[in-house]
Design a protein around this motif. Structure first.
Motif, mmCIF file in Angstrom:
data_model
loop_
_atom_site.group_PDB
_atom_site.id
_atom_site.type_symbol
_atom_site.label_atom_id
_atom_site.label_comp_id
_atom_site.label_asym_id
_atom_site.label_seq_id
_atom_site.Cartn_x
_atom_site.Cartn_y
_atom_site.Cartn_z
ATOM 1 N N TYR A 53 0.836 -1.210 0.000
ATOM 2 C CA TYR A 53 0.000 0.000 0.000
ATOM 3 C C TYR A 53 0.869 1.257 0.000
ATOM 4 O O TYR A 53 0.620 2.202 -0.761
ATOM 5 N N TYR A 54 1.918 1.277 0.859
ATOM 6 C CA TYR A 54 2.797 2.441 0.913
ATOM 7 C C TYR A 54 3.516 2.667 -0.419
ATOM 8 O O TYR A 54 3.834 3.806 -0.769
ATOM 9 N N SER A 55 3.779 1.591 -1.161
ATOM 10 C CA SER A 55 4.452 1.743 -2.457
ATOM 11 C C SER A 55 3.597 2.505 -3.461
ATOM 12 O O SER A 55 4.111 2.997 -4.466
ATOM 13 N N LEU A 56 2.311 2.598 -3.188
ATOM 14 C CA LEU A 56 1.396 3.336 -4.061
ATOM 15 C C LEU A 56 1.093 4.729 -3.517
ATOM 16 O O LEU A 56 0.178 5.401 -3.987
ATOM 17 N N THR A 57 1.884 5.145 -2.537
ATOM 18 C CA THR A 57 1.628 6.435 -1.894
ATOM 19 C C THR A 57 2.904 7.282 -1.840
ATOM 20 O O THR A 57 4.012 6.784 -2.050
ATOM 21 N N LYS A 58 2.697 8.549 -1.555
ATOM 22 C CA LYS A 58 3.800 9.447 -1.197
ATOM 23 C C LYS A 58 3.782 9.547 0.311
ATOM 24 O O LYS A 58 2.870 10.123 0.906
ATOM 25 N N PHE A 59 4.798 8.963 0.948
ATOM 26 C CA PHE A 59 4.785 8.801 2.399
ATOM 27 C C PHE A 59 6.142 9.194 2.954
ATOM 28 O O PHE A 59 7.159 8.583 2.634
ATOM 29 N N ASP A 60 6.152 10.230 3.788
ATOM 30 C CA ASP A 60 7.414 10.713 4.362
ATOM 31 C C ASP A 60 7.567 10.335 5.828
ATOM 32 O O ASP A 60 8.381 10.918 6.536
ATOM 33 N N ASP A 260 29.385 6.168 -6.003
ATOM 34 C CA ASP A 260 28.311 5.167 -6.073
ATOM 35 C C ASP A 260 28.794 3.788 -6.535
ATOM 36 O O ASP A 260 28.004 2.973 -6.990
ATOM 37 N N SER A 261 30.079 3.511 -6.396
ATOM 38 C CA SER A 261 30.605 2.217 -6.868
ATOM 39 C C SER A 261 30.211 1.063 -5.955
ATOM 40 O O SER A 261 30.306 -0.100 -6.354
ATOM 41 N N THR A 262 29.761 1.365 -4.730
ATOM 42 C CA THR A 262 29.287 0.323 -3.815
ATOM 43 C C THR A 262 27.846 0.594 -3.387
ATOM 44 O O THR A 262 27.429 0.205 -2.297
ATOM 45 N N LEU A 263 27.097 1.256 -4.246
ATOM 46 C CA LEU A 263 25.705 1.586 -3.938
ATOM 47 C C LEU A 263 24.826 0.359 -4.192
ATOM 48 O O LEU A 263 24.201 0.225 -5.244
ATOM 49 N N PHE A 264 24.777 -0.517 -3.228
ATOM 50 C CA PHE A 264 23.932 -1.693 -3.349
ATOM 51 C C PHE A 264 22.461 -1.288 -3.379
ATOM 52 O O PHE A 264 22.070 -0.250 -2.856
ATOM 53 N N TYR A 265 21.648 -2.162 -3.957
ATOM 54 C CA TYR A 265 20.209 -1.900 -4.040
ATOM 55 C C TYR A 265 19.620 -1.687 -2.647
ATOM 56 O O TYR A 265 18.860 -0.740 -2.414
ATOM 57 N N THR A 266 19.969 -2.561 -1.717
ATOM 58 C CA THR A 266 19.428 -2.461 -0.360
ATOM 59 C C THR A 266 19.903 -1.188 0.339
ATOM 60 O O THR A 266 19.158 -0.603 1.126
ATOM 61 N N LEU A 267 21.131 -0.764 0.060
ATOM 62 C CA LEU A 267 21.640 0.467 0.655
ATOM 63 C C LEU A 267 20.883 1.668 0.121
ATOM 64 O O LEU A 267 20.510 2.569 0.875
ATOM 65 N N TYR A 268 20.628 1.700 -1.193
ATOM 66 C CA TYR A 268 19.877 2.805 -1.780
ATOM 67 C C TYR A 268 18.443 2.806 -1.251
ATOM 68 O O TYR A 268 17.862 3.869 -0.992
ATOM 69 N N PHE A 274 15.074 5.962 5.004
ATOM 70 C CA PHE A 274 15.442 6.436 6.327
ATOM 71 C C PHE A 274 16.361 7.661 6.315
ATOM 72 O O PHE A 274 16.556 8.276 7.366
ATOM 73 N N ALA A 275 16.933 8.003 5.171
ATOM 74 C CA ALA A 275 17.740 9.220 5.074
ATOM 75 C C ALA A 275 16.967 10.337 4.392
ATOM 76 O O ALA A 275 17.012 11.495 4.819
ATOM 77 N N GLY A 280 7.455 5.718 0.809
ATOM 78 C CA GLY A 280 6.649 5.152 -0.269
ATOM 79 C C GLY A 280 7.528 4.649 -1.405
ATOM 80 O O GLY A 280 7.320 3.550 -1.935
ATOM 81 N N TYR A 281 8.519 5.448 -1.769
ATOM 82 C CA TYR A 281 9.447 5.066 -2.831
ATOM 83 C C TYR A 281 10.265 3.845 -2.401
ATOM 84 O O TYR A 281 10.486 2.923 -3.190
ATOM 85 N N ALA A 282 10.707 3.847 -1.149
ATOM 86 C CA ALA A 282 11.485 2.713 -0.633
ATOM 87 C C ALA A 282 10.648 1.435 -0.640
ATOM 88 O O ALA A 282 11.160 0.352 -0.941
ATOM 89 N N SER A 283 9.363 1.555 -0.315
ATOM 90 C CA SER A 283 8.487 0.377 -0.344
ATOM 91 C C SER A 283 8.351 -0.161 -1.764
ATOM 92 O O SER A 283 8.344 -1.380 -1.981
ATOM 93 N N ALA A 284 8.247 0.749 -2.738
ATOM 94 C CA ALA A 284 8.185 0.320 -4.139
ATOM 95 C C ALA A 284 9.468 -0.398 -4.538
ATOM 96 O O ALA A 284 9.441 -1.425 -5.228
ATOM 97 N N MET A 285 10.605 0.114 -4.083
ATOM 98 C CA MET A 285 11.885 -0.536 -4.369
ATOM 99 C C MET A 285 11.929 -1.939 -3.760
ATOM 100 O O MET A 285 12.455 -2.877 -4.366
#
Length: 315
Positions: A53-60, A260-268, A274-275, A280-285
């Protein structure tokens, strides 16, 4: 119309009766399963539904989520260049670390299967990196070891090799994390070793009589007999590698650097949620990552019928 309604009611009554019978017959088992079922629904299924549900929202996180449909997914695949960088880094890591780890684990297991004295001690020593490797302390130690003046460079300097700062150089930073992953080969090695001990020695004796070399025995006896174990290890390591986080977070200082040479998917994903407070975007990821892992796992399972051989002759 009445006939259809009566049929529907009859079917509902039949299903209800069946459920009651199942409950009466297995109620003790269901009671024992109840703690697990509660955990499943409260700690797994419930959060997954909320996440979708959060992946379909803008949630800060601070304010209430605002429904925006599939805009997060659209942004992800059309305008977020760092997202594609994280995919590239993660794929490079997974398809480099997993084969190297499995190959190294199989090599060590094959050497240990030659009847070494104190085998249990070696098994314990080789398994320790798996227990410790995912910890923050080991990631910090690894960062120090591969730094410009770290232990690795000091050792190379004794042989007259002037090495770069592995962590600070974007060409090598990711591969220092790959080396950390390969170092944690213990769990795969233990499973390979168990599989090697199940191969009948008659196969090797017959091959020796036919004049087969050690290499041919390994390629045409050991590998085919180990394919179920290789399949298991491959699936486990593939899923785990896609979710790697701690090493990248600690070694890169939580930024995925250098460049960004070690920018893993989970880190991004962590940074977005959390940064930058784009939950919402993180949930979509997170849901896209689930689909990616599911896809590659399905590919491995689908291809297994062509290369995994079981002892009964089946595939």
């Amino acid at each position: 119309m009445n006939t259809v309604t009566a049929a529907t009611r009859g079917k509902s009554n039949t299903i209800g009766t069946l459920l009651v019978r199942l409950w009466k017959k297995n109620r003790i088992a269901y009671l024992f399963l109840l703690p697990w079922l509660i955990g499943l629904f409260i700690l797994t299924i419930g959060p997954m539904i909320n996440s979708f549900y959060y992946s379909l929202t803008k949630f800060d996180v601070i304010s209430a989520p605002k429904y925006i449909g599939f805009e997060n997914y659209k942004t992800m695949f059309t305008s977020d260049t760092r997202y594609f960088t994280s995919l590239k880094v993660t794929f490079t890591y997974v398809f480099t670390a997993v084969p190297l780890k499995l190959a190294f684990a199989l090599l060590v297991a094959a050497l240990m299967n030659r009847g070494l004295r104190g085998l249990s001690i070696y098994r314990t020593l080789y398994y320790l990196p798996t227990l410790l490797g995912g910890s923050v302390a080991i990631a910090v130690l690894w960062r120090k070891m591969f730094g410009g003046s770290g232990a690795v460079n000091q050792l190379l300097l004794k042989f007259g090799i002037q090495a770069p700062d592995w962590i600070a150089n974007p060409k090598y930073a990711l591969y220092s994390i790959v080396a950390l992953s390969v170092w944690q080969f213990g769990s795969s090695m233990i499973i390979f070793l168990a599989g090697l001990k199940q191969i009948p020695q008659d196969y090797y004796e017959a091959a020796q009589v036919d004049g087969a070399s050690k290499i041919k025995q390994f390629l045409f006896i050991t590998i085919p007999q180990l394919t179920p174990v290789i399949f298991f290890n491959l699936v486990i390591q593939l899923i785990g590698s896609f979710q790697a986080f701690t090493q990248s977070f600690i070694i890169s200082g939580g930024q995925g650097g250098p460049i960004d040479s070690t920018l893993f998917y989970t880190l991004y994903l962590y940074m977005k949620g959390f940064a930058f407070y784009e939950m919402g975007y993180a949930s979509a990821m997170a849901w896209v990552l689930l689909l990616i892992i599911g896809f590659f796992t399905a590919v491995v399972f689908g291809s297994s019928k062509y290369w995994v051989h079981y002892g009964d002759g089946g595939k």
